[in-house]
Every structure is written in structure tokens, then in C-alpha cells.
Design a protein around this motif. Structure first.
Motif, mmCIF file in Angstrom:
data_model
loop_
_atom_site.group_PDB
_atom_site.id
_atom_site.type_symbol
_atom_site.label_atom_id
_atom_site.label_comp_id
_atom_site.label_asym_id
_atom_site.label_seq_id
_atom_site.Cartn_x
_atom_site.Cartn_y
_atom_site.Cartn_z
ATOM 1 N N ARG A 19 0.847 -1.191 0.000
ATOM 2 C CA ARG A 19 0.000 0.000 0.000
ATOM 3 C C ARG A 19 0.880 1.237 0.000
ATOM 4 N NH1 ARG A 19 -4.523 2.445 4.187
ATOM 5 N NH2 ARG A 19 -2.654 2.976 5.387
ATOM 6 N N LEU A 20 0.721 2.034 -1.023
ATOM 7 C CA LEU A 20 1.438 3.300 -1.130
ATOM 8 C C LEU A 20 0.585 4.423 -0.560
ATOM 9 C CD1 LEU A 20 2.864 3.046 -4.775
ATOM 10 C CD2 LEU A 20 3.808 2.123 -2.635
ATOM 11 N N SER A 21 1.265 5.405 0.013
ATOM 12 C CA SER A 21 0.591 6.599 0.536
ATOM 13 C C SER A 21 1.162 7.833 -0.128
ATOM 14 C CB SER A 21 0.773 6.708 2.049
ATOM 15 O OG SER A 21 0.225 5.602 2.721
ATOM 16 N N GLY A 33 -7.366 16.569 -8.393
ATOM 17 C CA GLY A 33 -7.263 15.126 -8.473
ATOM 18 C C GLY A 33 -5.872 14.718 -8.001
ATOM 19 N N ILE A 34 -5.760 13.489 -7.553
ATOM 20 C CA ILE A 34 -4.456 12.927 -7.222
ATOM 21 C C ILE A 34 -4.259 11.681 -8.075
ATOM 22 C CG2 ILE A 34 -2.964 11.916 -5.466
ATOM 23 C CD1 ILE A 34 -3.465 14.837 -4.951
ATOM 24 N N TYR A 95 5.092 7.403 -8.565
ATOM 25 C CA TYR A 95 4.968 8.810 -8.225
ATOM 26 C C TYR A 95 3.498 9.157 -8.041
ATOM 27 C CZ TYR A 95 9.614 9.121 -10.388
ATOM 28 O OH TYR A 95 10.934 8.945 -10.724
ATOM 29 N N CYS A 96 3.210 10.046 -7.092
ATOM 30 C CA CYS A 96 1.888 10.650 -7.081
ATOM 31 C C CYS A 96 2.023 12.089 -7.581
ATOM 32 C CB CYS A 96 1.233 10.601 -5.707
ATOM 33 S SG CYS A 96 2.029 11.553 -4.398
ATOM 34 N N TRP A 116 4.466 17.052 -8.924
ATOM 35 C CA TRP A 116 4.970 15.711 -8.644
ATOM 36 C C TRP A 116 5.556 15.562 -7.247
ATOM 37 C CZ3 TRP A 116 3.793 12.081 -12.076
ATOM 38 C CH2 TRP A 116 3.555 12.459 -13.402
ATOM 39 N N GLY A 117 5.426 14.347 -6.720
ATOM 40 C CA GLY A 117 6.197 13.932 -5.570
ATOM 41 C C GLY A 117 7.547 13.393 -6.008
ATOM 42 N N GLN A 118 8.311 12.891 -5.037
ATOM 43 C CA GLN A 118 9.683 12.462 -5.333
ATOM 44 C C GLN A 118 9.759 11.011 -5.762
ATOM 45 O OE1 GLN A 118 8.426 12.409 -2.336
ATOM 46 N NE2 GLN A 118 9.100 10.441 -1.490
ATOM 47 N N GLY A 119 8.718 10.246 -5.539
ATOM 48 C CA GLY A 119 8.672 8.857 -5.977
ATOM 49 C C GLY A 119 9.077 7.870 -4.898
ATOM 50 N N THR A 120 8.585 6.653 -5.047
ATOM 51 C CA THR A 120 8.947 5.554 -4.147
ATOM 52 C C THR A 120 9.120 4.290 -4.979
ATOM 53 O OG1 THR A 120 8.336 4.373 -2.108
ATOM 54 C CG2 THR A 120 6.531 4.954 -3.594
#
Length: 126
Positions: A19-21, A33-34, A95-96, A116-120
Motif C-alpha cells: 500500500r502506497l501513501s 485530483g491525485i 509517483y503521485c 509531482w512527488g519524489q517517488g517511491t
């Protein structure tokens, strides 16, 4: 300032779950939107899923339909991506992104209004 912080990535065996957050700040959450996107080595970034925070409408691309579920906790300004039945081809940096004007055209690389976020990293072993 728009900020998005992803978490929850890791290494999992094929068939497993993660599960990603995506924790968001710096903008009016309900107005956006996300989206979740992913980029595998040597490939272009692709859209995975999106949720419209104004009405909860969700969207999925074909590779993840039936396996991934996107949800939002508007009180926490956080969006989740539950990933089940993972496959090695799901391996990528996830990425979100906050999407101005909701989820319209979220899979288009040229679509404006993305933050953008930084990514996981998600790695699925066979």
C-alpha cells in the motif's frame, strides 16, 4: 507550495501486496485530483490511477484494473494506492501527482497542471 510525499514502497514477491501513501500539502485538496504514475527503467512514465477529490470518482488504466485500488482520506489530505496480486512487470518508481482541474486526461504526458512527488520504489520479484 505544493508538496507531495510518497511512502510505502519496497520489495515484495509476485502475488504479494503493498500500500502506497501520498501525503499532500500546500493546496486545497478537494479542488484537485491525485494521480498515481509509474516509471520502469528504460520506459516512459505512465499513468496508473487517479481519484477526483471533489467527488471521489476513480480511474484505472488497463494494466492495473482489478488489482489496484485508489482511495482518499480527505481529512488527512492523503491518497492511498492498494496494490494486490503484484507482478514483476509492476516494478517501477511510483509517483503521485496533484492534478489541477481533477483527473481529466491524467494519462497524457503533455497534460498541464501536474505537481509531482519524489517517488517511491516498488520492486516485485518473481
Amino acid at each position: 507550495e505544493v508538496q507531495l510525499v510518497e511512502s510505502g514502497g519496497g520489495l515484495v514477491q509476485a502475488g504479494g501486496s503493498l500500500r502506497l501513501s501520498c501525503a499532500a500539502s500546500g493546496f486545497t485538496f478537494d479542488d484537485y485530483g491525485i494521480g498515481w504514475f509509474r516509471q520502469a527503467p528504460g520506459k516512459e512514465r505512465e499513468g496508473v490511477s487517479c481519484i477526483s477529490n471533489s467527488d471521489g470518482t476513480t480511474y484505472y488504466t488497463d494494466p492495473v484494473k482489478g488489482r489496484f485500488t485508489i482511495s482518499s482520506d480527505n481529512a488527512k489530505n492523503t491518497v492511498y494506492l492498494q496494490m494486490n496480486s503484484l507482478k514483476p512487470e509492476d516494478t517501477a518508481v511510483y509517483y503521485c501527482a496533484a492534478l489541477a482541474w481533477g483527473c481529466w486526461d491524467f494519462t497524457s504526458p503533455n497534460r498541464p497542471g501536474k505537481y509531482w512527488g519524489q517517488g517511491t520504489q516498488v520492486t516485485v520479484s518473481s
